[in-house]
Motif scaffolding. Structure first.
Motif, PDB file in Angstrom:
ATOM      1  N   MET A  88       1.334   6.834  -6.592  1.00 54.75           N
ATOM      2  CA  MET A  88       1.782   5.690  -5.771  1.00 54.75           C
ATOM      3  C   MET A  88       1.952   4.466  -6.671  1.00 54.75           C
ATOM      4  SD  MET A  88      -0.157   3.895  -2.545  1.00 54.75           S
ATOM      5  CE  MET A  88       0.084   5.266  -1.432  1.00 54.75           C
ATOM      6  N   CYS A  89       3.023   3.713  -6.435  1.00 53.24           N
ATOM      7  CA  CYS A  89       3.271   2.553  -7.302  1.00 53.24           C
ATOM      8  C   CYS A  89       2.359   1.387  -6.901  1.00 53.24           C
ATOM      9  CB  CYS A  89       4.749   2.157  -7.252  1.00 53.24           C
ATOM     10  SG  CYS A  89       5.200   1.041  -5.925  1.00 53.24           S
ATOM     11  N   ILE A  90       2.247   0.406  -7.781  1.00 57.55           N
ATOM     12  CA  ILE A  90       1.328  -0.723  -7.575  1.00 57.55           C
ATOM     13  C   ILE A  90       1.694  -1.509  -6.318  1.00 57.55           C
ATOM     14  CG2 ILE A  90       2.635  -2.186  -9.205  1.00 57.55           C
ATOM     15  CD1 ILE A  90      -1.151  -2.411  -8.711  1.00 57.55           C
ATOM     16  N   THR A  91       2.992  -1.684  -6.066  1.00 55.50           N
ATOM     17  CA  THR A  91       3.412  -2.457  -4.878  1.00 55.50           C
ATOM     18  C   THR A  91       3.047  -1.713  -3.595  1.00 55.50           C
ATOM     19  OG1 THR A  91       5.222  -3.327  -6.201  1.00 55.50           O
ATOM     20  CG2 THR A  91       5.357  -3.676  -3.823  1.00 55.50           C
ATOM     21  N   CYS A  92       3.266  -0.394  -3.588  1.00 60.69           N
ATOM     22  CA  CYS A  92       2.879   0.403  -2.416  1.00 60.69           C
ATOM     23  C   CYS A  92       1.360   0.346  -2.223  1.00 60.69           C
ATOM     24  CB  CYS A  92       3.345   1.853  -2.565  1.00 60.69           C
ATOM     25  SG  CYS A  92       5.115   2.072  -2.303  1.00 60.69           S
TER      26      CYS A  92
ATOM     27  N   ARG B  83       8.654  -0.999   2.233  1.00 59.91           N
ATOM     28  CA  ARG B  83       9.196   0.337   1.992  1.00 59.91           C
ATOM     29  C   ARG B  83       9.505   0.500   0.499  1.00 59.91           C
ATOM     30  NH1 ARG B  83      14.391   2.819   2.950  1.00 59.91           N
ATOM     31  NH2 ARG B  83      15.302   0.732   3.138  1.00 59.91           N
ATOM     32  N   HIS B  84       9.173   1.646  -0.050  1.00 56.29           N
ATOM     33  CA  HIS B  84       9.430   1.874  -1.474  1.00 56.29           C
ATOM     34  C   HIS B  84      10.912   2.149  -1.709  1.00 56.29           C
ATOM     35  CE1 HIS B  84       8.307   3.047  -5.628  1.00 56.29           C
ATOM     36  NE2 HIS B  84       9.435   3.739  -5.511  1.00 56.29           N
ATOM     37  N   VAL B  85      11.630   1.098  -2.063  1.00 55.71           N
ATOM     38  CA  VAL B  85      13.029   1.267  -2.474  1.00 55.71           C
ATOM     39  C   VAL B  85      13.149   0.699  -3.882  1.00 55.71           C
ATOM     40  CG1 VAL B  85      13.960   1.123  -0.121  1.00 55.71           C
ATOM     41  CG2 VAL B  85      13.792  -0.946  -1.497  1.00 55.71           C
ATOM     42  N   THR B  86      14.097   1.215  -4.616  1.00 54.62           N
ATOM     43  CA  THR B  86      14.234   0.773  -6.006  1.00 54.62           C
ATOM     44  C   THR B  86      15.522  -0.014  -6.243  1.00 54.62           C
ATOM     45  OG1 THR B  86      15.255   2.875  -6.616  1.00 54.62           O
ATOM     46  CG2 THR B  86      12.860   2.707  -6.888  1.00 54.62           C
ATOM     47  N   GLN B  87      16.417   0.014  -5.279  1.00 60.47           N
ATOM     48  CA  GLN B  87      17.702  -0.675  -5.432  1.00 60.47           C
ATOM     49  C   GLN B  87      17.913  -1.648  -4.282  1.00 60.47           C
ATOM     50  OE1 GLN B  87      19.857  -0.185  -8.036  1.00 60.47           O
ATOM     51  NE2 GLN B  87      18.494   1.341  -8.947  1.00 60.47           N
ATOM     52  N   TYR B  88      18.449  -2.789  -4.620  1.00 61.03           N
ATOM     53  CA  TYR B  88      18.688  -3.831  -3.616  1.00 61.03           C
ATOM     54  C   TYR B  88      19.548  -3.305  -2.457  1.00 61.03           C
ATOM     55  CZ  TYR B  88      19.926  -8.445  -1.800  1.00 61.03           C
ATOM     56  OH  TYR B  88      20.102  -9.543  -0.991  1.00 61.03           O
ATOM     57  N   GLN B  89      20.564  -2.513  -2.793  1.00 64.29           N
ATOM     58  CA  GLN B  89      21.503  -2.051  -1.759  1.00 64.29           C
ATOM     59  C   GLN B  89      20.892  -1.032  -0.803  1.00 64.29           C
ATOM     60  OE1 GLN B  89      21.751  -1.530  -4.994  1.00 64.29           O
ATOM     61  NE2 GLN B  89      22.569   0.479  -5.520  1.00 64.29           N
ATOM     62  N   GLU B  90      19.656  -0.598  -1.092  1.00 62.79           N
ATOM     63  CA  GLU B  90      18.971   0.331  -0.180  1.00 62.79           C
ATOM     64  C   GLU B  90      18.316  -0.405   0.997  1.00 62.79           C
ATOM     65  OE1 GLU B  90      16.403   3.367  -2.109  1.00 62.79           O
ATOM     66  OE2 GLU B  90      17.164   2.496  -3.968  1.00 62.79           O
ATOM     67  N   LEU B  91      18.205  -1.718   0.893  1.00 62.07           N
ATOM     68  CA  LEU B  91      17.551  -2.475   1.971  1.00 62.07           C
ATOM     69  C   LEU B  91      18.382  -2.415   3.252  1.00 62.07           C
ATOM     70  CD1 LEU B  91      16.434  -5.706   0.058  1.00 62.07           C
ATOM     71  CD2 LEU B  91      14.996  -3.776   0.736  1.00 62.07           C
ATOM     72  N   VAL B  92      17.694  -2.230   4.380  1.00 60.34           N
ATOM     73  CA  VAL B  92      18.388  -2.283   5.670  1.00 60.34           C
ATOM     74  C   VAL B  92      18.428  -3.750   6.124  1.00 60.34           C
ATOM     75  CG1 VAL B  92      17.696   0.067   6.273  1.00 60.34           C
ATOM     76  CG2 VAL B  92      16.266  -1.878   7.005  1.00 60.34           C
ATOM     77  N   ASP B  93      19.240  -4.016   7.115  1.00 60.46           N
ATOM     78  CA  ASP B  93      19.472  -5.401   7.537  1.00 60.46           C
ATOM     79  C   ASP B  93      18.171  -6.156   7.854  1.00 60.46           C
ATOM     80  OD1 ASP B  93      22.106  -4.982   7.157  1.00 60.46           O
ATOM     81  OD2 ASP B  93      22.693  -5.040   9.266  1.00 60.46           O
TER      82      ASP B  93
ATOM     83  N   LEU C 185      14.341  -7.832 -11.732  1.00 61.07           N
ATOM     84  CA  LEU C 185      14.614  -7.103 -12.967  1.00 61.07           C
ATOM     85  C   LEU C 185      14.275  -5.615 -12.826  1.00 61.07           C
ATOM     86  CD1 LEU C 185      13.047  -9.849 -15.247  1.00 61.07           C
ATOM     87  CD2 LEU C 185      15.478  -9.467 -14.896  1.00 61.07           C
ATOM     88  N   GLY C 186      13.061  -5.335 -12.382  1.00 61.95           N
ATOM     89  CA  GLY C 186      12.673  -3.949 -12.092  1.00 61.95           C
ATOM     90  C   GLY C 186      12.496  -3.048 -13.300  1.00 61.95           C
TER      91      GLY C 186
ATOM     92  N   HIS D 149       9.559  -0.371  -7.880  1.00 60.01           N
ATOM     93  CA  HIS D 149       9.609  -0.814  -6.481  1.00 60.01           C
ATOM     94  C   HIS D 149      10.311  -2.174  -6.447  1.00 60.01           C
ATOM     95  CE1 HIS D 149       7.328  -0.790  -2.426  1.00 60.01           C
ATOM     96  NE2 HIS D 149       8.136  -1.844  -2.397  1.00 60.01           N
ATOM     97  N   LEU D 150      11.410  -2.254  -5.709  1.00 55.51           N
ATOM     98  CA  LEU D 150      12.205  -3.489  -5.669  1.00 55.51           C
ATOM     99  C   LEU D 150      11.326  -4.713  -5.389  1.00 55.51           C
ATOM    100  CD1 LEU D 150      15.126  -4.741  -5.600  1.00 55.51           C
ATOM    101  CD2 LEU D 150      14.953  -4.536  -3.112  1.00 55.51           C
ATOM    102  N   HIS D 151      11.497  -5.750  -6.182  1.00 58.39           N
ATOM    103  CA  HIS D 151      10.751  -6.986  -5.955  1.00 58.39           C
ATOM    104  C   HIS D 151      11.500  -8.153  -6.591  1.00 58.39           C
ATOM    105  CE1 HIS D 151       9.460  -5.504  -9.899  1.00 58.39           C
ATOM    106  NE2 HIS D 151       9.151  -6.745 -10.224  1.00 58.39           N
TER     107      HIS D 151
END
Ligand SMILES: [Zn+2]
Length: 170
Positions: free
Chosen positions: A1-5, A45-55, A86-87, A92-94
């Protein structure tokens, strides 16, 4: 599990605790850099790309950033607030929300300038490395900034409610 999760699930506690959490986003202080008010905002939610975010996540991230940026400008000596994503270390997107204090713009330090102009990317990188503690720690100045940000943020979140209540009183 990543640090952000881990932070989102309460398995890891950032310095000063979570600054804000709702069902979409978390906001906490940077884990290991001693610059008061340097915040990290992430979707839960564990997403890695900005475009994966829902509205709904985009809306929550944008509002969270707007509110925190406006609060950081109220800290003493903050001249500008940088927002970066930067990521490279954490997938995990931040977003880094980085207050550029007056005391960070040392005009005698060539490492902060490109062709005679202050270089934001260089400044961010320089002070991030210089003030990195390598541990989950908190100094009194960070605690003070966190307390202020938390109190102001709760007002931002409640403000629409006060507005509605205010209107109802009319
Ligand atoms: Zn994650």
């Amino acid at each position: 599990m990543c640090i952000t999760c881990s932070i989102a699930e309460g398995k890891e506690t950032p310095p000063g605790g979570l600054i804000y959490k709702n069902d979409r986003i978390i906001i906490h202080h940077c884990l290991d850099v001693n610059i008061p008010g340097y915040l990290i905002i992430s979707p839960i939610r564990h997403v890695t790309q900005y475009q994966e975010l829902v509205d709904a996540e985009l809306m929550a991230m944008t509002k969270g950033m707007k509110n925190t940026v406006s609060i950081l400008y109220r800290l003493p000596d903050v001249e500008k607030v940088y927002i970066l994503s930067l990521g490279e270390e954490t997938s995990h997107l931040h977003f880094h929300i980085f207050p550029r204090y007056r005391w960070l713009t040392d005009t005698s330090n060539d490492a902060l300038f490109s062709e005679g102009k202050l270089d934001g990317a260089k400044l961010f990188s320089y002070y991030r490395n210089k003030n990195k503690t390598g541990e989950l720690g908190v100094i009194p100045e960070i605690n003070k900034a966190i307390t202020f940000i938390k109190s102001q943020l709760s007002y931002c979140i409640l403000a629409p409610l006060w507005f509605i209540l205010g209107r109802m009183d009319v």
